[in-house]
Write a protein that holds these residues in place. Sequence first.
Motif, PDB file in Angstrom:
ATOM      1  N   GLY A 103       0.810  -1.211   0.000  1.00 48.72           N
ATOM      2  CA  GLY A 103       0.000   0.000   0.000  1.00 48.72           C
ATOM      3  C   GLY A 103       0.842   1.259   0.000  1.00 48.72           C
ATOM      4  N   LEU A 104       1.906   1.284   0.808  1.00 50.23           N
ATOM      5  CA  LEU A 104       2.784   2.450   0.865  1.00 50.23           C
ATOM      6  C   LEU A 104       3.468   2.676  -0.484  1.00 50.23           C
ATOM      7  CD1 LEU A 104       4.075   4.683   2.556  1.00 50.23           C
ATOM      8  CD2 LEU A 104       5.800   3.026   3.305  1.00 50.23           C
ATOM      9  N   SER A 105       3.888   1.602  -1.131  1.00 52.90           N
ATOM     10  CA  SER A 105       4.528   1.719  -2.444  1.00 52.90           C
ATOM     11  C   SER A 105       3.581   2.346  -3.460  1.00 52.90           C
ATOM     12  CB  SER A 105       4.974   0.340  -2.939  1.00 52.90           C
ATOM     13  OG  SER A 105       5.927  -0.241  -2.076  1.00 52.90           O
ATOM     14  N   LEU A 106       2.325   1.926  -3.451  1.00 52.30           N
ATOM     15  CA  LEU A 106       1.355   2.465  -4.395  1.00 52.30           C
ATOM     16  C   LEU A 106       1.076   3.942  -4.128  1.00 52.30           C
ATOM     17  CD1 LEU A 106      -1.166  -0.519  -4.613  1.00 52.30           C
ATOM     18  CD2 LEU A 106       0.401   0.273  -6.395  1.00 52.30           C
ATOM     19  N   LEU A 107       1.010   4.330  -2.871  1.00 51.58           N
ATOM     20  CA  LEU A 107       0.780   5.741  -2.539  1.00 51.58           C
ATOM     21  C   LEU A 107       1.916   6.620  -3.061  1.00 51.58           C
ATOM     22  CD1 LEU A 107      -0.616   5.543   1.114  1.00 51.58           C
ATOM     23  CD2 LEU A 107      -1.841   6.303  -0.936  1.00 51.58           C
ATOM     24  N   VAL A 108       3.151   6.178  -2.849  1.00 57.56           N
ATOM     25  CA  VAL A 108       4.294   6.955  -3.309  1.00 57.56           C
ATOM     26  C   VAL A 108       4.327   6.994  -4.832  1.00 57.56           C
ATOM     27  CG1 VAL A 108       6.817   7.058  -3.383  1.00 57.56           C
ATOM     28  CG2 VAL A 108       5.642   6.528  -1.233  1.00 57.56           C
ATOM     29  N   ALA A 109       4.072   5.856  -5.484  1.00 56.38           N
ATOM     30  CA  ALA A 109       4.103   5.800  -6.950  1.00 56.38           C
ATOM     31  C   ALA A 109       3.047   6.720  -7.556  1.00 56.38           C
ATOM     32  CB  ALA A 109       3.894   4.367  -7.422  1.00 56.38           C
ATOM     33  N   ALA A 110       1.883   6.783  -6.931  1.00 55.31           N
ATOM     34  CA  ALA A 110       0.804   7.616  -7.463  1.00 55.31           C
ATOM     35  C   ALA A 110       1.179   9.089  -7.480  1.00 55.31           C
ATOM     36  CB  ALA A 110      -0.462   7.406  -6.645  1.00 55.31           C
ATOM     37  N   SER A 111       2.102   9.475  -6.612  1.00 50.08           N
ATOM     38  CA  SER A 111       2.507  10.883  -6.552  1.00 50.08           C
ATOM     39  C   SER A 111       3.531  11.244  -7.622  1.00 50.08           C
ATOM     40  CB  SER A 111       3.092  11.191  -5.166  1.00 50.08           C
ATOM     41  OG  SER A 111       4.367  10.566  -5.001  1.00 50.08           O
TER      42      SER A 111
END
Length: 297
Positions: A103-111
């Motif tokens: 989940g943390l990886s996806l949040l950072v990637a989305a930015s």
Amino acid sequence: MTTTARTYPAPSAVLELLKPVTWFPPMWAFGCGVVASGVPLAGHWGIAFVGILLAGPLVCATSQAVNDWYDREVDAINEPDRPIPSGRIPGTWGFSIAVAWTGLSLLVAASLGLWVFVAAIVGLALAWAYSAPPLRLKRNGWWGNAACGLCYEGLAWVTGAAVMIGGALPPAPTLILALLYSAGAHGIMTLNDFKSVRGDLQMGIRSLPAMLGPERAARVACWVMAVPQVVVIGLLLAWDRPIQAGIVIAFLIGQIVLMRRFLKAPTERAIWYSGFGVPLYVFGMLASAFAVRGMVP
């Protein structure tokens, strides 16, 4: 005197689960993408740093946590001191960490833009498919190593370039090189399997050394590492980059010299070749990245 069983993992055990030593390949590939983009780092240090965190301590670390959770029975045979089979990460904490890091990886990637987010989704999906049922791609060395090579090298390279150009899709030369070096990384992934043949055979995991035998698997790994580099050399010459092509040739010759020694005792020398031969492979990656720096079709 009685001892109380641990109910939560120590930070040191979590760090060991995430295996920082494995973060280098995708971080290096990300750096190659940054170089290939042709965008100067001046004024982009912050976004480049976040991208490096995404490639290594987030996406790659997620893959390690997922793998250790679903490999806990195999590790109990091959590496019983690992954090999960040893009990230093108790209960379902290993699974929870893997989900949280996803989940943390996806949040950072989305930015970081659309194509960075897409690359992260593909990379994380491959990380779970590699280790988790029902696919559990690692049960077959052909499919599992292909997934790892694409995740560790190609997607990280594409992500590095995409981050620097504002999240857009990188140009064709960058995508082609990323794909070729991903294919070569299939052989690099095979090197990691020689140490686990006994446990893999017991657990029905058909890694290439377990499936083909160490000698044949070693020959396959060497060919798989070498052939994509030959294609890269041909492309660099076609793109009028003779100096960088010569550099890749020199690094490939060095690898071939080391491969000859590796092939004489593959089980004993797989780690040795990882330490001395693989760096020559990744230095060639960097030379190729400089060759296509800012190149558009």
